[in-house]
Design a protein around this motif. Structure first.
Motif, PDB file in Angstrom:
ATOM      1  N   TYR A 182       0.760  -1.341   0.122  1.00 18.81           N
ATOM      2  CA  TYR A 182      -0.009   0.083  -0.015  1.00 18.81           C
ATOM      3  C   TYR A 182       0.793   1.174   0.077  1.00 18.81           C
ATOM      4  O   TYR A 182       0.577   2.303  -0.708  1.00 18.81           O
ATOM      5  N   TYR A 183       1.945   1.215   1.000  1.00 23.19           N
ATOM      6  CA  TYR A 183       2.719   2.431   1.085  1.00 23.19           C
ATOM      7  C   TYR A 183       3.526   2.561  -0.304  1.00 23.19           C
ATOM      8  O   TYR A 183       4.004   3.696  -0.780  1.00 23.19           O
TER       9      TYR A 183
ATOM     10  N   LYS B  90       1.520   4.302  -2.875  1.00 25.65           N
ATOM     11  CA  LYS B  90       0.997   5.548  -2.394  1.00 25.65           C
ATOM     12  C   LYS B  90       2.343   6.398  -2.898  1.00 25.65           C
ATOM     13  O   LYS B  90       2.303   7.565  -3.347  1.00 25.65           O
ATOM     14  N   GLU B  91       3.485   5.810  -2.665  1.00 20.79           N
ATOM     15  CA  GLU B  91       4.841   6.542  -3.047  1.00 20.79           C
ATOM     16  C   GLU B  91       4.984   6.751  -4.367  1.00 20.79           C
ATOM     17  O   GLU B  91       5.540   7.998  -4.786  1.00 20.79           O
TER      18      GLU B  91
ATOM     19  N   LYS C 161      -0.198  10.462  -2.845  1.00 21.41           N
ATOM     20  CA  LYS C 161      -1.839  10.591  -3.011  1.00 21.41           C
ATOM     21  C   LYS C 161      -2.360   9.094  -2.464  1.00 21.41           C
ATOM     22  O   LYS C 161      -1.633   8.087  -2.578  1.00 21.41           O
ATOM     23  N   ILE C 162      -3.351   9.444  -1.821  1.00 21.94           N
ATOM     24  CA  ILE C 162      -3.949   8.094  -1.087  1.00 21.94           C
ATOM     25  C   ILE C 162      -4.456   7.225  -2.165  1.00 21.94           C
ATOM     26  O   ILE C 162      -5.224   7.596  -3.072  1.00 21.94           O
ATOM     27  N   PRO C 163      -4.054   5.985  -2.365  1.00 15.53           N
ATOM     28  CA  PRO C 163      -4.547   5.231  -3.357  1.00 15.53           C
ATOM     29  C   PRO C 163      -5.924   4.814  -3.552  1.00 15.53           C
ATOM     30  O   PRO C 163      -6.442   4.698  -2.164  1.00 15.53           O
TER      31      PRO C 163
ATOM     32  N   GLU D  64      -5.595   7.032   7.416  1.00 17.54           N
ATOM     33  CA  GLU D  64      -5.489   7.670   5.868  1.00 17.54           C
ATOM     34  C   GLU D  64      -6.932   8.344   5.546  1.00 17.54           C
ATOM     35  O   GLU D  64      -6.817   8.794   4.312  1.00 17.54           O
TER      36      GLU D  64
END
Length: 826
Positions: free
Chosen positions: A624-625, A628-629, A634-636, A674
């Motif tokens: 997840y992170y 996101k990176e 942006k929050i996926p 989040e």
């Protein structure tokens, strides 16, 4: 023998005047070629029966037009062939199907208890019949100058024996055969491995080809291309407007696209490198036999050509995606090359702007291998795919001899940026690592390479590798963009020097990943960590093309304790890595004639790395992170994760219901803190319960999806929908691409097109509307004057932007996940 005057017909095709004969023995005397005698018989026959133990593409191509002419006159053609030992080439069968459709009654002999070696050609005329019987199967060599003995006699000269042969044919054809329909053909092709005897037969055919034939045949589809073209035509006939062909490097995807484009007037070919566009232009010019093509890249802006080759960097800019340059429907046919790039924004703009009759995506990489789900762009319509493993098994590519070399370089202190090692840090740990240079040189020398390619992490690394090899007496150069180093060389010059053996090794960064092959390469070296499965397979593919005298490609992979180090065996075997330990690879089935050998220290390393594996939850959070990176903070969304998650982690997630974030994504984001302020408000209310329902509602069938889309109403969410609104969304959904196949089991495209609005609406009412009311936790209710409604207490929630965005995200994700499951089932 029946006597006819065929000289005029044969000569009309610029072929020699041949007198009829009953004895055919091949060799150099063309009057003894079986081909010319068969050609004369086919011209006058009222019926044609062929029974041979195998068919080869070269032979079918020779007699194809003659069979077509016979069929056009209404003549019945029956062919019975064998599938034992796989000598019959799938491409020969596909060529018949592609060019002649189902007009030929084509069958396999299917009695496994008896051998099958007949070779006979039976022709029926008005008052007489004749049979050729002997040693010739259908291959170019057997029909022409191969030493094959065949004899012809008629029902007039020997009716008794003619009848024995004919009645035996009838018995075998109707009682000991299986019809070669699409399903049987796909099954045969999928399991087909090129047998050794087939290689010998193909070599005989190659020896028969004179120069003129070679030039003519160069621009005809061959082998897997024929299969792919048949699948594409079949897909379009079923209503598809876009599709993806996944074929290993070396299959000839650009020529395939050119062949497939022939029936379309205006064509757009999109790629991300100018050199790929130039190569593609040559392929399309050769196939389409037209000079009416231009380019849309850099300073060149051709807008009035039938075929346009465009770079994504230029055409993908908003200023050019306007009707002043190209109206949306300007192109009938669009090709997106290296389709795995198509998740990028500029590609998306192009794909979303144009409305062609058909869009074809081309890629060498399997689904989701690099955390980029390209299949969603074509709604998981994959008419044809052939993996690296299958391409080697079919003899399209040479086998590899892979050696995993233990490299004690320590990668543990290096940073990962967006899932990749930092280029500068990699360069630095290699810079003065003399022991590593010596290790690479020592292994290079073991395999006596004539032409090698080494893949490096940076320009400096490529320069240093070329320097180290030159110092040791191995003529080498470094190739990279804007090359200006002491050991660098222009790419085209370097390739020419390598081909002419003026140098022995090219060290490159990324300029040889895509769109270019040096068929004579005999060694590939991986000199940096394998982080991307896509790049690994691309780079491996650079050396797998067939070349005269080349039996295999040697691969040297220098492996250390870097991330994903143990995934290489899975990639080489064409395996999916989901849940599989790196060290548990002993039972992987590699392609035919391939060798995979790892230093024993690497096996120990893989085991140590497996011990450090994260839990499912930790893996999902880490991924997840990473995504996101990748999205710059942006929050996926669910669709972002579906698109960019690595396949292994995605499969982990959906197979562990407790950890499946796609079934409770708002909860997942809440636990990670989040959620935005608006999402927190949504999370605290009844809107969250409704979204959870559509996230988890059973989707064994896809019927609920268009009904839910009718409520979504393109972002203007409704609490109630009329029958007309449901019907519009319903038909739009099932008319799209090939979704009609999910309408009901066994339905044909023709049957679907005949469906009335009344029948569509009846299906919607008896299936999804009924089940949503029954299993919708009370959210879906009846309302007078409407097909279906949502409870009144959701009225405030649906006005929230956060609710709208999450509802859209859920519907898009669930649609795509359904397509994924359907694709995997197929």
């Amino acid at each position: 023998m029946v006597q006819f005057n065929f000289a005029e017909e044969v000569n009309s095709d610029n072929e020699p005047v041949i007198e009829p004969t009953d004895v055919m023995t091949g060799d150099k005397d063309q009057s003894r070629f079986l081909y010319y005698q068969l050609k004369m018989s086919m011209t006058k026959a009222k019926g044609i029966d062929i029974i041979v133990s195998f068919l080869m593409e070269s032979g079918i191509r020779m007699i194809l037009n003659d069979i077509r002419k016979a069929l056009d006159k209404g003549i019945c053609v029956r062919i019975l062939t064998g599938n034992y030992l796989g000598i019959t080439q799938p491409s020969a069968l596909y060529l018949i199907k592609k060019e002649l459709g189902n007009r030929v009654d084509l069958r396999f002999y299917n009695d496994k208890e008896r051998s099958f070696h007949p070779k006979a050609y039976i022709f029926h005329y008005e008052n007489v019949n004749e049979i050729y019987i002997g040693s010739s199967n259908i291959s170019k060599s057997a029909l022409t100058s191969g030493i094959e003995w065949n004899y012809r006699f008629s029902s007039i000269t020997d009716n008794k024996n003619y009848q024995l042969f004919y009645h035996t044919f009838e018995d075998l054809f109707y009682h000991h055969s299986v019809i070669i329909d699409n399903e049987e053909l796909r099954r045969y092709s999928k399991n087909w491995h090129r047998p050794s005897v087939s290689k010998d037969l193909a070599r005989y055919d190659d020896a028969e080809e004179d120069l003129d034939t070679k030039v003519r045949a160069l621009f005809q589809p061959r082998g897997a291309q024929i299969e792919a073209l048949y699948a594409l035509e079949d897909s379009r006939a079923e209503g598809a407007s876009k599709g993806l062909v996944q074929a290993a490097t070396g299959v000839g995807k650009t020529y395939l696209a050119a062949f497939d484009s022939v029936k379309f007037s205006r064509v757009l070919f999109v790629a991300h490198r100018e050199e790929i566009l130039k190569q593609a232009a040559v392929s399309f010019k050769n196939v389409r036999c037209s000079e009416d093509y231009g380019f849309f890249c850099g300073k060149c802006k051709d807008t009035d050509k039938s075929v346009v080759f465009a770079s994504v960097a230029t055409l993908g800019r908003a200023e050019y995606l306007k009707k002043e340059y190209f109206p949306k429907d300007y192109f009938d046919y669009i090709v997106i090359d290296e389709f795995h790039h198509a998740v990028n924004e500029q590609y998306r703009r192009i794909v979303n702007y144009f409305t062609p009759q058909f869009m074809l995506g081309l890629t060498a990489t399997p689904e989701r291998m690099d955390g980029k789900n390209i299949y969603e762009i074509c709604d998981y319509n994959v008419p044809y795919e052939i993996s690296l493993k299958e391409a080697i098994n079919k003899g399209i590519l040479v086998p590899f001899h892979y050696y995993g070399v233990y490299d004690d370089t320590d990668y543990s202190g290096l940073r990962l940026v967006k899932g990749r090692y930092d280029e500068r840090e990699l360069t630095e740990i290699y810079r003065n690592n003399g022991r590593r240079y010596e290790l690479i040189y020592k292994h290079y020398m073991k395999y006596r390479s004539r032409r090698a390619l080494g893949f490096c992490c940076s320009r400096q690394h490529a320069e240093r590798m070329a320097e180290e090899f030159c110092v040791r007496g191995i003529a080498s150069v470094a190739v990279y963009s804007n090359a200006d180093g002491k050991f660098s060389e222009d790419r085209e010059k370097a390739i020419e020097k390598l081909k002419n053996r003026e140098i022995k090794v090219i060290f490159s960064v990324d300029m040889f990943n895509e769109g270019l092959d040096i068929a004579s390469l005999d060694l590939v070296m991986f000199l940096r960590p394998t982080e991307s499965p896509v790049v690994f397979l691309q780079q491996l593919g650079r050396g797998l093309r067939t070349y005269k005298g080349k039996e295999y490609l040697t691969v040297l992979d220098f492996i250390g304790n870097y991330e994903k180090a143990g995934k290489t065996p899975l990639l080489l075997g064409g395996e999916k890595s989901s849940g599989r330990k790196s060290a548990a690879c002993d039972n992987i089935e590699y392609p035919d004639d391939c060798i995979v050998d790892f230093d024993v220290r690497l096996i120990d390393l893989f085991k140590e790395m497996d011990k450090k594996s994260l839990t499912v939850k930790e893996r999902i959070n880490q991924e997840y992170y990473r995504v996101k990176e990748l999205l710059d903070g942006k929050i996926p969304t669910r669709m972002d994760l579906f698109t960019y998650m690595e396949d292994e982690v995605y499969q982990y997630s959906i197979k562990h219901s407790k950890e499946n974030l796609f079934r409770h994504y708002l909860d997942y984001l809440h636990d990670l803190d989040e959620l935005s302020e608006n999402e927190e408000a949504l999370y605290a209310g009844i809107g969250k319960e409704f979204l959870a329902l559509i996230e988890t509602t059973d989707m064994a069938k896809v019927y609920k999806m268009p009904v839910l889309y009718s409520f979504y109403n393109k972002g203007n969410i409704l609490l109630e929908v009329t029958e007309d609104q449901v019907l519009a969304c319903w038909k739009d959904f099932f008319d799209r691409n090939k979704n009609w196949r999910d309408f009901s089991d066994g339905i044909t495209y023709e049957e679907y097109k005949r469906m009335t609005d009344k029948q569509h609406l009846a299906k919607a009412k008896t299936m999804p509307i009924k089940f949503l009311k029954a299993s919708g936790k009370g959210f879906f209710v009846d309302k007078e004057g409407y097909a279906l409604a949502i409870r009144e207490d959701l009225r405030a929630a649906i006005k929230s932007d956060a609710f709208r965005d999450h509802m859209n995200d859920i519907l898009e994700y669930r649609t795509m996940d359904y397509y994924r499951r359907r694709y995997e089932k197929e």
